[in-house]
Design a protein around this motif. Structure first.
Motif, PDB file in Angstrom:
ATOM      1  N   VAL A  19      12.092  24.280 -32.996  1.00  0.00           N
ATOM      2  CA  VAL A  19      10.940  24.622 -32.449  1.00  0.00           C
ATOM      3  C   VAL A  19      10.661  23.249 -31.587  1.00  0.00           C
ATOM      4  CG1 VAL A  19      10.263  26.467 -33.377  1.00  0.00           C
ATOM      5  CG2 VAL A  19       9.317  24.370 -34.170  1.00  0.00           C
ATOM      6  N   SER A  20      10.030  23.263 -30.464  1.00  0.00           N
ATOM      7  CA  SER A  20       9.595  21.949 -29.870  1.00  0.00           C
ATOM      8  C   SER A  20       8.103  21.579 -30.284  1.00  0.00           C
ATOM      9  CB  SER A  20       9.455  22.231 -28.261  1.00  0.00           C
ATOM     10  OG  SER A  20      10.665  22.668 -27.875  1.00  0.00           O
ATOM     11  N   ALA A  21       7.807  20.359 -30.325  1.00  0.00           N
ATOM     12  CA  ALA A  21       6.828  19.765 -30.904  1.00  0.00           C
ATOM     13  C   ALA A  21       6.193  18.681 -29.995  1.00  0.00           C
ATOM     14  CB  ALA A  21       6.652  19.477 -32.337  1.00  0.00           C
ATOM     15  N   LEU A  22       4.941  18.304 -30.159  1.00  0.00           N
ATOM     16  CA  LEU A  22       4.466  16.960 -29.140  1.00  0.00           C
ATOM     17  C   LEU A  22       3.327  16.176 -30.094  1.00  0.00           C
ATOM     18  CD1 LEU A  22       3.602  19.014 -25.941  1.00  0.00           C
ATOM     19  CD2 LEU A  22       5.183  17.317 -26.154  1.00  0.00           C
ATOM     20  N   LEU A  23       3.834  15.053 -30.375  1.00  0.00           N
ATOM     21  CA  LEU A  23       2.935  14.243 -31.229  1.00  0.00           C
ATOM     22  C   LEU A  23       2.250  13.220 -30.368  1.00  0.00           C
ATOM     23  CD1 LEU A  23       2.202  13.004 -33.960  1.00  0.00           C
ATOM     24  CD2 LEU A  23       4.255  11.672 -34.010  1.00  0.00           C
ATOM     25  N   LEU A  24       0.992  13.523 -30.557  1.00  0.00           N
ATOM     26  CA  LEU A  24      -0.014  12.490 -29.833  1.00  0.00           C
ATOM     27  C   LEU A  24      -0.811  11.478 -30.848  1.00  0.00           C
ATOM     28  CD1 LEU A  24      -1.075  11.638 -27.080  1.00  0.00           C
ATOM     29  CD2 LEU A  24      -2.959  13.310 -27.276  1.00  0.00           C
ATOM     30  N   ARG A  25      -0.400  10.351 -30.912  1.00  0.00           N
ATOM     31  CA  ARG A  25      -0.967   9.537 -31.900  1.00  0.00           C
ATOM     32  C   ARG A  25      -1.714   8.198 -31.105  1.00  0.00           C
ATOM     33  NH1 ARG A  25       1.047   7.694 -37.704  1.00  0.00           N
ATOM     34  NH2 ARG A  25      -0.045   5.494 -37.965  1.00  0.00           N
ATOM     35  N   PRO A  26      -2.893   8.303 -31.589  1.00  0.00           N
ATOM     36  CA  PRO A  26      -4.015   7.324 -30.816  1.00  0.00           C
ATOM     37  C   PRO A  26      -3.451   5.811 -31.275  1.00  0.00           C
ATOM     38  CG  PRO A  26      -5.272   8.351 -32.286  1.00  0.00           C
ATOM     39  CD  PRO A  26      -3.820   9.263 -32.046  1.00  0.00           C
ATOM     40  N   ALA A  27      -4.033   4.903 -30.673  1.00  0.00           N
ATOM     41  CA  ALA A  27      -3.847   3.504 -31.120  1.00  0.00           C
ATOM     42  C   ALA A  27      -3.833   3.067 -32.569  1.00  0.00           C
ATOM     43  CB  ALA A  27      -4.424   2.269 -30.217  1.00  0.00           C
ATOM     44  N   GLU A  28      -5.189   3.473 -32.953  1.00  0.00           N
ATOM     45  CA  GLU A  28      -5.548   3.621 -34.282  1.00  0.00           C
ATOM     46  C   GLU A  28      -6.324   4.404 -34.801  1.00  0.00           C
ATOM     47  OE1 GLU A  28      -8.800   0.341 -34.124  1.00  0.00           O
ATOM     48  OE2 GLU A  28      -7.288  -1.306 -33.357  1.00  0.00           O
ATOM     49  N   PRO A  29      -5.378   5.422 -35.261  1.00  0.00           N
ATOM     50  CA  PRO A  29      -5.614   6.640 -35.868  1.00  0.00           C
ATOM     51  C   PRO A  29      -6.517   6.596 -37.243  1.00  0.00           C
ATOM     52  CG  PRO A  29      -3.221   6.516 -36.315  1.00  0.00           C
ATOM     53  CD  PRO A  29      -3.745   5.236 -35.378  1.00  0.00           C
ATOM     54  N   ARG A  30      -7.265   7.716 -37.560  1.00  0.00           N
ATOM     55  CA  ARG A  30      -7.690   7.725 -39.101  1.00  0.00           C
ATOM     56  C   ARG A  30      -7.388   9.060 -39.782  1.00  0.00           C
ATOM     57  NH1 ARG A  30     -12.923  10.384 -38.000  1.00  0.00           N
ATOM     58  NH2 ARG A  30     -13.359  10.277 -35.776  1.00  0.00           N
ATOM     59  N   ALA A  31      -6.851   9.987 -39.036  1.00  0.00           N
ATOM     60  CA  ALA A  31      -6.517  11.413 -39.457  1.00  0.00           C
ATOM     61  C   ALA A  31      -5.396  11.900 -38.495  1.00  0.00           C
ATOM     62  CB  ALA A  31      -7.729  12.164 -39.755  1.00  0.00           C
ATOM     63  N   ALA A  32      -4.691  12.822 -39.122  1.00  0.00           N
ATOM     64  CA  ALA A  32      -3.706  13.522 -38.266  1.00  0.00           C
ATOM     65  C   ALA A  32      -3.878  15.147 -38.475  1.00  0.00           C
ATOM     66  CB  ALA A  32      -2.129  13.190 -38.862  1.00  0.00           C
ATOM     67  N   TYR A  33      -3.510  15.982 -37.320  1.00  0.00           N
ATOM     68  CA  TYR A  33      -4.097  17.425 -37.623  1.00  0.00           C
ATOM     69  C   TYR A  33      -2.729  18.102 -37.068  1.00  0.00           C
ATOM     70  CZ  TYR A  33      -6.404  21.904 -36.209  1.00  0.00           C
ATOM     71  OH  TYR A  33      -6.883  22.872 -35.972  1.00  0.00           O
ATOM     72  N   VAL A  34      -2.334  18.961 -37.833  1.00  0.00           N
ATOM     73  CA  VAL A  34      -1.077  19.840 -37.443  1.00  0.00           C
ATOM     74  C   VAL A  34      -1.508  20.773 -36.843  1.00  0.00           C
ATOM     75  CG1 VAL A  34       0.861  20.913 -38.134  1.00  0.00           C
ATOM     76  CG2 VAL A  34      -0.005  18.827 -39.506  1.00  0.00           C
ATOM     77  N   PHE A  35      -1.403  21.041 -35.497  1.00  0.00           N
ATOM     78  CA  PHE A  35      -2.177  21.853 -34.477  1.00  0.00           C
ATOM     79  C   PHE A  35      -1.523  23.007 -33.974  1.00  0.00           C
ATOM     80  CE2 PHE A  35      -4.776  21.527 -30.253  1.00  0.00           C
ATOM     81  CZ  PHE A  35      -5.352  22.719 -30.607  1.00  0.00           C
ATOM     82  N   ALA A  36      -1.517  24.163 -34.565  1.00  0.00           N
ATOM     83  CA  ALA A  36      -0.887  25.373 -33.922  1.00  0.00           C
ATOM     84  C   ALA A  36      -1.364  26.203 -33.008  1.00  0.00           C
ATOM     85  CB  ALA A  36      -0.666  26.513 -35.171  1.00  0.00           C
ATOM     86  N   HIS A  37      -0.846  26.748 -31.968  1.00  0.00           N
ATOM     87  CA  HIS A  37      -1.272  27.529 -30.675  1.00  0.00           C
ATOM     88  C   HIS A  37      -1.751  28.831 -30.970  1.00  0.00           C
ATOM     89  CE1 HIS A  37       2.453  29.675 -30.075  1.00  0.00           C
ATOM     90  NE2 HIS A  37       3.022  28.615 -30.309  1.00  0.00           N
ATOM     91  N   GLY A  38      -2.384  29.393 -30.097  1.00  0.00           N
ATOM     92  CA  GLY A  38      -2.744  30.820 -30.215  1.00  0.00           C
ATOM     93  C   GLY A  38      -1.619  31.641 -29.898  1.00  0.00           C
TER      94      GLY A  38
END
Length: 226
Positions: A19-38
């Protein structure tokens, strides 16, 4: 990278399914969220992109991903076993890519429920807590709490972000359900918002203001647990 600045990835769910995925990581992240669609809209839907971008502004990286049926362009969601396997594969990918960050998981509606079902069956490795953006407690017009039965097996913290006009989560069922889960469950109600966090003009607010409220609550809760 795509136009929104997210890195495009491919996740192997099984030997014959990617499956395809998109990782969006800001410059200074403090957490990560595995984000599933509806159920009806994939990871690139404008609402998913808005949430991912808003979380990035608040220091939270997101890994959005497709379920196999959406990848194939099918209108029928995958069986739970397939969806749950996809959740596990996405969580493992997020751990590889963002292993230096506190990891959270969940999603919009169907995606959030598939994540909680996976967690209920066996803990998602490294995931500290679940965040639901409109948990679908029941089908529209068919009030019931049966879909929440598995949540009793989820032993990590859960945040429910829900609109008070959500047709898929009537308040007289949702509130006692969350209370019954005890201290590990938190309910954040969004006044006059529907299942998609849309508000009517008579509310005196617009959708952008409501989404900012949702994402601020999301980020504040994650900060407490990070």
């Amino acid at each position: 990278m795509n136009a929104a600045g997210a890195e495009q990835l491919t996740i192997a769910v099984s030997d014959n399914s990617n499956v395809s995925a998109l990782l969006l990581r800001p410059a200074e992240p403090r957490a990560a969220y595995v984000f599933a669609h509806g159920a009806g809209a994939g990871m690139a839907h404008p609402s998913m992109q808005t949430i991912a971008a808003g979380l990035a502004e608040r220091g939270i990286a997101t890994l959005r991903y497709q379920f196999p049926y959406m990848e194939k362009g099918s209108g029928r969601p995958d069986p739970p076993a397939v969806a749950q396997a996809t959740v596990r594969a996405a969580v493992a990918e997020a751990a590889r890519r963002c292993g230096d960050l506190p990891l959270f998981a969940g999603g919009k509606s169907f995606g959030g429920r598939m994540t909680s079902q996976a967690q209920a069956k066996a803990p998602l490795a490294g995931v500290r807590a679940l965040v639901f953006l409109g948990f679908p407690l029941h089908a529209a017009g068919k009030p019931s709490s049966e879909r929440a039965a598995h949540l009793a097996e989820v032993k990590i913290p859960m945040l429910f972000l829900q609109g008070t006009r959500d047709a898929l989560a009537e308040l007289d069922l949702l509130q006692p359900m969350v209370r019954g889960l005890g201290a590990r469950a938190t309910l954040q109600l969004v006044k006059e918002a529907d299942h998609s966090f849309h508000v009517l003009k008579r509310s005196g607010r617009n959708d952008g203001e409501v989404m900012a409220e949702v994402l601020d609550a999301f980020a504040a809760w994650v900060t407490k647990l990070s």
